[in-house]
Design a protein around this motif. Structure first.
Motif, PDB file in Angstrom:
ATOM      1  N   ILE A 136       0.880  -1.161   0.000  1.00 42.59           N
ATOM      2  CA  ILE A 136       0.000   0.000   0.000  1.00 42.59           C
ATOM      3  C   ILE A 136       0.916   1.208   0.000  1.00 42.59           C
ATOM      4  CG2 ILE A 136      -1.819   1.252   1.223  1.00 42.59           C
ATOM      5  CD1 ILE A 136      -2.640  -1.606   0.377  1.00 42.59           C
ATOM      6  N   ASP A 137       0.768   2.082  -0.995  1.00 37.44           N
ATOM      7  CA  ASP A 137       1.597   3.276  -1.095  1.00 37.44           C
ATOM      8  C   ASP A 137       0.742   4.487  -0.733  1.00 37.44           C
ATOM      9  OD1 ASP A 137       3.606   1.582  -1.902  1.00 37.44           O
ATOM     10  OD2 ASP A 137       3.478   2.117  -4.020  1.00 37.44           O
ATOM     11  N   VAL A 138       1.182   5.227   0.275  1.00 38.34           N
ATOM     12  CA  VAL A 138       0.441   6.364   0.819  1.00 38.34           C
ATOM     13  C   VAL A 138       1.127   7.653   0.373  1.00 38.34           C
ATOM     14  CG1 VAL A 138      -0.299   7.520   2.940  1.00 38.34           C
ATOM     15  CG2 VAL A 138      -0.311   5.014   2.809  1.00 38.34           C
ATOM     16  N   TYR A 139       0.362   8.485  -0.329  1.00 38.83           N
ATOM     17  CA  TYR A 139       0.883   9.733  -0.873  1.00 38.83           C
ATOM     18  C   TYR A 139       0.209  10.924  -0.211  1.00 38.83           C
ATOM     19  CZ  TYR A 139       2.891   6.895  -4.575  1.00 38.83           C
ATOM     20  OH  TYR A 139       3.622   5.974  -5.269  1.00 38.83           O
ATOM     21  N   GLY A 140       0.814  12.106  -0.359  1.00 34.11           N
ATOM     22  CA  GLY A 140       0.217  13.330   0.152  1.00 34.11           C
ATOM     23  C   GLY A 140       1.037  14.542  -0.247  1.00 34.11           C
ATOM     24  N   ARG A 155      -2.312  -4.382   8.724  1.00 31.09           N
ATOM     25  CA  ARG A 155      -1.220  -4.072   9.648  1.00 31.09           C
ATOM     26  C   ARG A 155       0.074  -4.537   9.003  1.00 31.09           C
ATOM     27  NH1 ARG A 155      -3.555  -6.045  15.501  1.00 31.09           N
ATOM     28  NH2 ARG A 155      -5.565  -4.979  15.305  1.00 31.09           N
ATOM     29  N   GLY A 156       1.112  -3.772   9.243  1.00 26.85           N
ATOM     30  CA  GLY A 156       2.389  -4.168   8.666  1.00 26.85           C
ATOM     31  C   GLY A 156       3.499  -3.223   9.028  1.00 26.85           C
ATOM     32  N   ARG A 157       4.593  -3.390   8.304  1.00 24.04           N
ATOM     33  CA  ARG A 157       5.761  -2.532   8.481  1.00 24.04           C
ATOM     34  C   ARG A 157       5.798  -1.548   7.326  1.00 24.04           C
ATOM     35  NH1 ARG A 157       9.306  -3.849  12.331  1.00 24.04           N
ATOM     36  NH2 ARG A 157      11.051  -2.808  11.338  1.00 24.04           N
ATOM     37  N   ALA A 158       6.120  -0.312   7.657  1.00 25.05           N
ATOM     38  CA  ALA A 158       6.172   0.733   6.639  1.00 25.05           C
ATOM     39  C   ALA A 158       7.601   1.231   6.472  1.00 25.05           C
ATOM     40  CB  ALA A 158       5.254   1.883   7.032  1.00 25.05           C
ATOM     41  N   GLU A 159       7.828   1.824   5.339  1.00 28.89           N
ATOM     42  CA  GLU A 159       9.104   2.470   5.064  1.00 28.89           C
ATOM     43  C   GLU A 159       8.834   3.772   4.332  1.00 28.89           C
ATOM     44  OE1 GLU A 159      11.545   0.353   2.209  1.00 28.89           O
ATOM     45  OE2 GLU A 159       9.765  -0.326   1.138  1.00 28.89           O
ATOM     46  N   THR A 160       9.750   4.712   4.444  1.00 27.40           N
ATOM     47  CA  THR A 160       9.652   5.940   3.669  1.00 27.40           C
ATOM     48  C   THR A 160      10.375   5.711   2.350  1.00 27.40           C
ATOM     49  OG1 THR A 160      11.631   6.835   4.725  1.00 27.40           O
ATOM     50  CG2 THR A 160       9.484   7.398   5.714  1.00 27.40           C
ATOM     51  N   ALA A 161       9.864   6.346   1.305  1.00 28.76           N
ATOM     52  CA  ALA A 161      10.434   6.144  -0.022  1.00 28.76           C
ATOM     53  C   ALA A 161      10.285   7.423  -0.841  1.00 28.76           C
ATOM     54  CB  ALA A 161       9.727   4.979  -0.715  1.00 28.76           C
ATOM     55  N   VAL A 162      11.032   7.483  -1.937  1.00 29.69           N
ATOM     56  CA  VAL A 162      10.960   8.598  -2.868  1.00 29.69           C
ATOM     57  C   VAL A 162      10.830   8.017  -4.265  1.00 29.69           C
ATOM     58  CG1 VAL A 162      12.115  10.651  -3.763  1.00 29.69           C
ATOM     59  CG2 VAL A 162      12.441   9.999  -1.373  1.00 29.69           C
ATOM     60  N   GLY A 163       9.896   8.555  -5.034  1.00 32.65           N
ATOM     61  CA  GLY A 163       9.689   8.091  -6.399  1.00 32.65           C
ATOM     62  C   GLY A 163       9.081   9.198  -7.232  1.00 32.65           C
ATOM     63  N   ASP A 164       8.455   8.808  -8.305  1.00 36.45           N
ATOM     64  CA  ASP A 164       7.750   9.774  -9.143  1.00 36.45           C
ATOM     65  C   ASP A 164       6.447  10.160  -8.475  1.00 36.45           C
ATOM     66  OD1 ASP A 164       9.694   9.648 -11.127  1.00 36.45           O
ATOM     67  OD2 ASP A 164       8.725   7.926 -12.090  1.00 36.45           O
ATOM     68  N   PHE A 207       6.819   9.287  -0.161  1.00 32.71           N
ATOM     69  CA  PHE A 207       5.617   8.551   0.214  1.00 32.71           C
ATOM     70  C   PHE A 207       5.954   7.490   1.243  1.00 32.71           C
ATOM     71  CE2 PHE A 207       7.417   6.350  -3.394  1.00 32.71           C
ATOM     72  CZ  PHE A 207       7.188   5.001  -3.170  1.00 32.71           C
ATOM     73  N   ILE A 208       4.915   6.880   1.786  1.00 31.53           N
ATOM     74  CA  ILE A 208       5.054   5.796   2.756  1.00 31.53           C
ATOM     75  C   ILE A 208       4.597   4.510   2.083  1.00 31.53           C
ATOM     76  CG2 ILE A 208       4.192   4.848   4.942  1.00 31.53           C
ATOM     77  CD1 ILE A 208       3.862   7.818   5.860  1.00 31.53           C
ATOM     78  N   ARG A 209       5.409   3.486   2.164  1.00 29.11           N
ATOM     79  CA  ARG A 209       5.085   2.179   1.567  1.00 29.11           C
ATOM     80  C   ARG A 209       4.856   1.178   2.697  1.00 29.11           C
ATOM     81  NH1 ARG A 209       8.343   0.942  -3.344  1.00 29.11           N
ATOM     82  NH2 ARG A 209       6.450   1.748  -4.304  1.00 29.11           N
ATOM     83  N   ILE A 210       3.670   0.589   2.712  1.00 25.68           N
ATOM     84  CA  ILE A 210       3.295  -0.387   3.746  1.00 25.68           C
ATOM     85  C   ILE A 210       3.426  -1.797   3.183  1.00 25.68           C
ATOM     86  CG2 ILE A 210       1.461  -1.182   5.283  1.00 25.68           C
ATOM     87  CD1 ILE A 210       0.231   1.671   4.951  1.00 25.68           C
ATOM     88  N   HIS A 211       4.146  -2.638   3.909  1.00 25.65           N
ATOM     89  CA  HIS A 211       4.292  -4.056   3.570  1.00 25.65           C
ATOM     90  C   HIS A 211       3.353  -4.841   4.490  1.00 25.65           C
ATOM     91  CE1 HIS A 211       7.886  -3.364   1.088  1.00 25.65           C
ATOM     92  NE2 HIS A 211       8.124  -2.390   1.965  1.00 25.65           N
ATOM     93  N   PRO A 212       2.230  -5.319   3.963  1.00 35.01           N
ATOM     94  CA  PRO A 212       1.226  -5.987   4.813  1.00 35.01           C
ATOM     95  C   PRO A 212       1.751  -7.252   5.471  1.00 35.01           C
ATOM     96  CG  PRO A 212       0.274  -5.346   2.716  1.00 35.01           C
ATOM     97  CD  PRO A 212       1.759  -5.155   2.592  1.00 35.01           C
ATOM     98  N   ARG A 213       1.325  -7.444   6.724  1.00 36.70           N
ATOM     99  CA  ARG A 213       1.625  -8.665   7.469  1.00 36.70           C
ATOM    100  C   ARG A 213       0.340  -9.359   7.925  1.00 36.70           C
ATOM    101  NH1 ARG A 213       6.395  -7.032  11.635  1.00 36.70           N
ATOM    102  NH2 ARG A 213       8.108  -7.128  10.167  1.00 36.70           N
ATOM    103  N   ARG A 214      -0.627  -8.563   8.360  1.00 41.80           N
ATOM    104  CA  ARG A 214      -1.873  -9.101   8.913  1.00 41.80           C
ATOM    105  C   ARG A 214      -3.037  -8.341   8.290  1.00 41.80           C
ATOM    106  NH1 ARG A 214      -3.456 -13.631  11.365  1.00 41.80           N
ATOM    107  NH2 ARG A 214      -4.958 -13.310  12.989  1.00 41.80           N
ATOM    108  N   ILE A 215      -4.046  -9.068   7.831  1.00 39.63           N
ATOM    109  CA  ILE A 215      -5.201  -8.471   7.172  1.00 39.63           C
ATOM    110  C   ILE A 215      -6.456  -8.913   7.893  1.00 39.63           C
ATOM    111  CG2 ILE A 215      -6.520  -8.341   5.021  1.00 39.63           C
ATOM    112  CD1 ILE A 215      -3.746  -8.867   3.635  1.00 39.63           C
TER     113      ILE A 215
END
Length: 136
Positions: free
Chosen positions: A44-48, A87-96, A108-116
């Motif tokens: 899940i990629d979170v932008y703003g 629920r998961g672990r997130a990381e900060t990232a830079v892209g287009d 942006f913030i990229r979420i790596h899902p672990r539990r749904i």
């Protein structure tokens, strides 16, 4: 693919979710956010706007454990409510930037899902369910 197709399809129908993060001092923060499901990466990629200066971005840098919720009401009672919690672990990232006019930050913030967890998402099994995300 981390999400099953019906979960990914549900996310494609929604424009906003809520991202819960934890501040360095332990206080929770929950904010409405725009997002996309990155099927290629299963994230899940979170932008703003101005994301790199936001508390949620700093929180993820300090504590990567997050929860992300998307929900909607389409009818009466509990049968008319749906939600998906990831629920998961997130990381900060830079892209287009994901928008054509460049209003959104490249950060942006990229979420790596672990539990749904879901409610009324599975057509063949209405109600509550929970599962571990498949690690690819």
């Amino acid at each position: 693919m981390t999400l099953i197709e019906i979960e990914a399809a549900y996310l494609r129908t929604q424009e906003r979710g809520r991202l819960a993060t934890v501040a360095p001092g332990g206080a929770p923060q929950n904010k409405p956010v725009g997002f996309t499901y990155n099927a290629e990466l299963g994230t899940i990629d979170v932008y703003g706007m101005n994301m790199e200066n936001s508390a949620k971005y700093r929180n993820v840098m300090s504590n990567p454990e997050v929860a992300f919720v998307v929900d909607d009401v389409f009818g009466e009672g509990s049968e008319g409510v749906r939600f998906l919690e990831i629920r998961g672990r997130a990381e900060t990232a830079v892209g287009d930037t994901p928008d054509d006019d460049g209003h959104l930050s490249r950060h942006f913030i990229r979420i790596h899902p672990r539990r749904i967890t879901g409610w009324n998402i599975l057509a063949d099994r209405p109600g509550f369910y929970t599962r571990d995300a498949r690690a690819d």
